[in-house]
Enzyme design. Sequence first.
Site, PDB file in Angstrom:
ATOM      1  CG  HIS A 139       4.816  56.309 -63.054  1.00 25.33           C
ATOM      2  ND1 HIS A 139       4.945  56.525 -64.401  1.00 25.33           N
ATOM      3  CD2 HIS A 139       3.952  57.232 -62.600  1.00 25.33           C
ATOM      4  CE1 HIS A 139       4.174  57.544 -64.756  1.00 25.33           C
ATOM      5  NE2 HIS A 139       3.569  57.996 -63.677  1.00 25.33           N
ATOM      6  N   GLY A 140       8.939  54.770 -61.015  1.00 21.67           N
ATOM      7  CA  GLY A 140       9.758  53.861 -60.221  1.00 21.67           C
ATOM      8  C   GLY A 140       9.842  52.438 -60.704  1.00 21.67           C
TER       9      GLY A 140
END
Lengths: 174, 258, 419
Positions: A139-140
């Site tokens: 999810h970065g």
Amino acid sequence: MDKSEKKTTTRRDFLFTTSYTVGAVGLGAVIWPLIDQMNPDKAQKALATTEVDISQIEPGKSITVLWRGKPVFLKRRTQEEILEARSVSLTDLPHPEKDEERVKSGKDEWLVMLGVCTHLGCVPLSNKGDYKGWFCPCHGSHYDLSGRIRKGPAPKNMEIPKYEFVDANTIKIG
Amino acid sequence: MKKFKLFFCILLSLTIFNTLKSAEQIDPIKVDWSFKGLLGKFDRASLQRGYQVYNEVCASCHSMQYLSYRNLGEPGGPEFSEEEVKAIAAGFEVTDGPDAQGEMFTRSGRPSDKFVSPYPNVNAAAAANGGAYPPDMSVLVKARKGGANYIYSVLVGYEDPPPGVTLDEGVYYNKYMTGNKIKMPNNLSDGLVEYADGTEATVDQMAKDVTTFLSWAAEPELESRHKTGLKVMLYLILLSILVFLSMKKIWSRVNSEE
Amino acid sequence: MSEKEYVPKSKAGKWFNDRLPLLSLASHLTDYPTPKNLNYWWTFGGILTFCLLTQIITGIVLAMHYVAHADLAFASVEHIMRDVNYGWLIRYIHSNGASMFFLAVYIHIFRSLFYGSYKSPREIIWIIGLMIYLLMMAAAFMGYVLPWGQMSFWGATVITNLFSAIPLVGDSITTWLWGAYSVDNPTLTRFFSLHYLIPFLILGLVVLHIWALHIPGNNNPVGIDIKKPSKDTVPFHPYITIKDAFALLLFSIIFAGFVFFAPNVLGHSDNYIQANPMVTPAHIVPEWYLLPFYAILRSVPDKLGGVILMFGAIFILFVLPWLDTSKVRSSVYRPIYRQFFWILIVDVLVLGYVGAMPAEGIYLVLARVGTVYYFLHFIVILPVVGYFEKTEPVPLSISEPVLSGSADYSMAKKDNEKI
């Protein structure tokens, strides 16, 4: 309804209430083993500490070992990397922690942490992301050279497990 | 009347069964173990001595693969202190690995390790013992019909074969062993081990101690089972009385009213 | 006994009940008119429900820790006993629970035999009950294989070999059951799968069993139909529920006695030795609850004959309602049959005993006599006695027995409406 009848009624109610209560307590006691059996068992709790040989790790490199089923990152940082990690102002951090608090004093080059993203448990990739540290592909989330969260959805810095230096070349995790 | 008949039937059946029962094997010696009975507990000192006997005598042939060194420090067992358990474990060489190079390596044992087996596998154990596999002793007491009494009896049951009985090489005569022939020699002799607590190491004492240890190994839950069982029983009896009284009250609505 | 239409009081309740009449069902179950003269032998239905649920719950828990693999099963059971939190408790409840389940089911079956509960109009209840019993035996047998001890392995070998007695296709069927050329890992894994499935089949059949029971209503110790519901019956709740609860508690005390103080007496010590296909234990015996059938099997010198007779011993029970020619249900009023009932009990106990003994000498003789008598009872004695027996006078109704002296059926006058 005369008095004596009233008396029997209350005694009866008391009897029923007591029976129900005692029954309910027993039921509760029965349920606990059924729940507790799903907690980590004695073998899991006693799980060994892991000893890691770090003599082969060059500065700037890192290795990953498994401890309690989770990856642990051991990174030997270069002087520049340490300086960079320590130059960050605490106010820039979502989860303020000094780099000094995340390593053993005197062993500043060794960063030992659980390689688990504090967002939803993925394993971040090393030497990636905007802060030269780690980047979680799920999810970065971006982590810096001290494993601290800098950008992205993760709420906390990566966790430091309990560990100690057995000797110059060996780290014992757990 | 009905109850009498039911009782009679059971009695009759039991009588038939008892008269049919044949005595072909001598019963093992009955020992008054501290762990027998509804509230039985293990004798800690005996468990610790028993571990010593196991470790110094039995362990050279018999494995105990389902036990871990940490068990020795757990409540209800020999309850060695944490340091003692660590020291015991560290006294064993454990094969671990593979390491980063793919090699197996040995290291000193940790409390979480399983008991180190004397042989790498069953075949090796059998081959080294004249073809008879020395059974794993983790649940041995539960795996023998007479339980602790039987194990103890076999340990003290060695004697010279009666006239007319010839024994092959490597076979010994034992009064209590099923079939009387056993491939395990009599390994116990007075003073064989030196107990740390000063107890005299007679054959009988060592047999009792090691049997106690094996009984715990087979049923490490015994003490908490007895303790929990007592509570459960008291609870069930209490609730039975309450429910019985409630039942009488409720049914009195049907039965007593004119 | 027609029931009044149940209408929930609250609006929401009515809305829900119109769409799914669960509240009507609950109301039916609590108000269900039950003969007020039921004795304690009638509490075993409730006890059996408890046993089934206990086995299902503890079984699901055990399956979380058990490993169905020939190399790991035995060790995983030891892991449950030693490391899993309360694992020893849950496993001992499950293993002793099987015995308790059968103890209760045998009492339940013999109660039915004594009071004629299998007779018209309750034949379907009886047949569903027998199907449950068959599934219980299958579940118990496969469950006993799972720890992969010596008795597990050799019990599985012996029982699956029964099917090899079938002419022509026997060997193929046995191999198919095994999934190998002997009892092996494939056998273990499929037994595990089926052992997990069967209890839920039983649960479904139990629902049908109770449904079928609620059509004619309970039989009772007097064995006559309910004449006046208001006088002869009480609502199921609280009268029967509290009585069932009390009986269940007494049963639980025995159950707990085994679990906590003698958890292994009903098992066999050889099952704590890991399965070894090279060595057969000296005495192979099934669990106690299957011993009478085992005795029948061994009483016949012919392989196929023994298997047929063993299965016949169970299947004859399916036609029992039509073998019994007596119009009177309860043995209380059948002086001759009553004697034979007790003889049958002794016969089954003797068969159970010799089933545990070596098949030789006096035991074999006893097994043969017992087997012959078992079939004689159902095929000859039951029809003939029912035909010739002069029964004692049966009461006119449950609340007014004509015979004095039967203190069990005390005269209760109060209507359940007034309660």
